[in-house]
Design an enzyme around this catalytic site. Sequence first.
Site, PDB file in Angstrom:
ATOM      1  N   HIS A  26       0.853  -1.189   0.000  1.00 19.13           N
ATOM      2  CA  HIS A  26       0.000   0.000   0.000  1.00 19.13           C
ATOM      3  C   HIS A  26       0.883   1.231   0.000  1.00 19.13           C
ATOM      4  O   HIS A  26       2.056   1.185   0.386  1.00 19.13           O
ATOM      5  CB  HIS A  26      -0.935   0.012   1.224  1.00 19.13           C
ATOM      6  CG  HIS A  26      -0.253   0.330   2.520  1.00 19.13           C
ATOM      7  ND1 HIS A  26      -0.156   1.607   3.028  1.00 19.13           N
ATOM      8  CD2 HIS A  26       0.379  -0.469   3.429  1.00 19.13           C
ATOM      9  CE1 HIS A  26       0.483   1.595   4.182  1.00 19.13           C
ATOM     10  NE2 HIS A  26       0.828   0.346   4.449  1.00 19.13           N
ATOM     11  N   CYS A  27       0.320   2.344  -0.466  1.00 21.46           N
ATOM     12  CA  CYS A  27       1.015   3.622  -0.392  1.00 21.46           C
ATOM     13  C   CYS A  27       0.259   4.498   0.596  1.00 21.46           C
ATOM     14  O   CYS A  27      -0.345   3.995   1.546  1.00 21.46           O
ATOM     15  CB  CYS A  27       1.132   4.264  -1.780  1.00 21.46           C
ATOM     16  SG  CYS A  27      -0.447   4.545  -2.594  1.00 21.46           S
ATOM     17  N   VAL A  28       0.258   5.794   0.399  1.00 24.11           N
ATOM     18  CA  VAL A  28      -0.359   6.696   1.370  1.00 24.11           C
ATOM     19  C   VAL A  28      -1.872   6.556   1.397  1.00 24.11           C
ATOM     20  O   VAL A  28      -2.505   6.675   2.440  1.00 24.11           O
ATOM     21  CB  VAL A  28       0.029   8.159   1.055  1.00 24.11           C
ATOM     22  CG1 VAL A  28      -0.630   9.117   2.040  1.00 24.11           C
ATOM     23  CG2 VAL A  28       1.546   8.321   1.116  1.00 24.11           C
ATOM     24  N   ARG A  30      -3.652   4.131  -1.105  1.00 22.81           N
ATOM     25  CA  ARG A  30      -4.153   3.053  -1.956  1.00 22.81           C
ATOM     26  C   ARG A  30      -3.615   1.684  -1.564  1.00 22.81           C
ATOM     27  O   ARG A  30      -2.451   1.548  -1.193  1.00 22.81           O
ATOM     28  CB  ARG A  30      -3.775   3.321  -3.420  1.00 22.81           C
ATOM     29  CG  ARG A  30      -4.144   4.701  -3.897  1.00 22.81           C
ATOM     30  CD  ARG A  30      -3.673   4.946  -5.313  1.00 22.81           C
ATOM     31  NE  ARG A  30      -3.855   6.366  -5.662  1.00 22.81           N
ATOM     32  CZ  ARG A  30      -4.062   6.812  -6.874  1.00 22.81           C
ATOM     33  NH1 ARG A  30      -4.109   5.979  -7.886  1.00 22.81           N
ATOM     34  NH2 ARG A  30      -4.237   8.098  -7.097  1.00 22.81           N
TER      35      ARG A  30
END
Length: 459
Positions: A26-28, A30
């Site tokens: 995951h990113c910030v 998503r």
Amino acid sequence: MGKYDELADKIMNLIGGKENVSFFTHCVTRLRFNLKDQSVVDLKEIEQLKGVIGAQWSNGQLQIIIGQTVPDAYRAISERTGLGAQEGTAATAGKDEKKKFHPSMILDGIIGCLTPLIPVMITAGMLKVVVLLGEMSGLLSTESPTHLIFSFVADAGFYFLPVFIGATAARKFGANMGLGMMMGASLLHPNFMQAIADGTALNLFGLPVYPASYASSIFPAILTVYIMSKVEKFFGNYTPAALRTFLQPLLTIIVMIPLSLIVLSPAGAIVGEYFAKVMTWLYETTGFLGIGVLTSILPFVIMTGMHLALNPGSFQMLATLGYDSIVMPTMVLSNLNQGAAALAVAVKTKNKEVRSLAISSAITVIVGGVSEPVMFGINLKYKRPMIAAMVGSFCGGCVAGLFKAHAYAFASMGVFGFPAFIGDNSLSALYAILAGVAVGMIVTFLTGLFIIKAEELVQ
């Protein structure tokens, strides 16, 4: 069941179960899935799930947009499937079927290595800002032990990037994380760094070792650990099972020492150096108009998830030049203008629910620097607010670029990112970004009031 357990179960059902997942991170904002069979995914059903802002494909990767609470959703999926704990290890990545090479795979690899480090970079950058503000206000003496401690902790986030990347790259490429960190740390050992500083000519088996400082570097560790993952798997396949515990890592490191110091790390350092030069050339060539155009189209870059591809440029400019003249300024400007467009919606609409959503999402992007909720929930949905934001972003970007709004740290992409534009004994970059933001938000808001139609703002 926890708040996100039901969402986790539904997402996994709609993407074909955990057996269909080859890589999960995951990113910030998503959840990011690499899937073995993409045809089983029901994108429309995923978009309708409560707690999901949007879903899309980007370079073959499924991205499910959750927002700022994405770590909670990620944790729920990890706990219920075990995917998170095994991410990027031989248990998941090592068993993937071979895929044909595509240039996007390089970008995916770099992004996968750097995305987990964004919180580290933001924290280190903001801590440096805190120290600088303490100095400027007179609250923190440069001679005090407190200043010393805060400074070296902040610097550690940048200086030891090769070690951090050694870990994240190992996870991404399916290598042993400890060995990845070891390869990164070897580039920063005090004896090696001192020899380079002293101009000592080093060699290994008679072959010259390239005299480069790898502190704060990105590409040497990524390239080294990628090759290391192949070497490690090779020895894993050909060493006796009874001796594999110690023989596989030992042989891997013995092979990687000369490869890293003589070939791979120097190549990575050269790539990083020219990467920064290209970014600088683009900035100097396109000038303030280039900043304006990039700020204007940035929402569409974010839509595809490719905005993360800009982060290596920011990291490299900070490491090489000491400032970022492109990524941070455009991100901050774009986010705040997205918020201004949503505020225009809140003023124009007669629908209480739309007004409430517009205000809350505007606060999220302006204060928190997270743009997906306002983009997908308001501006893209109603289209005209996005047009207003693009007009304002172009104007604000041109102003900021004209007055050289350089960021000296990687920080939050909202209002809390402003201190990152304070240079040593200089406020000119801060004034430049504030001028750009003021122009951009005013133009966005007024344009929004002019072109947004109240009758279109319905749920």
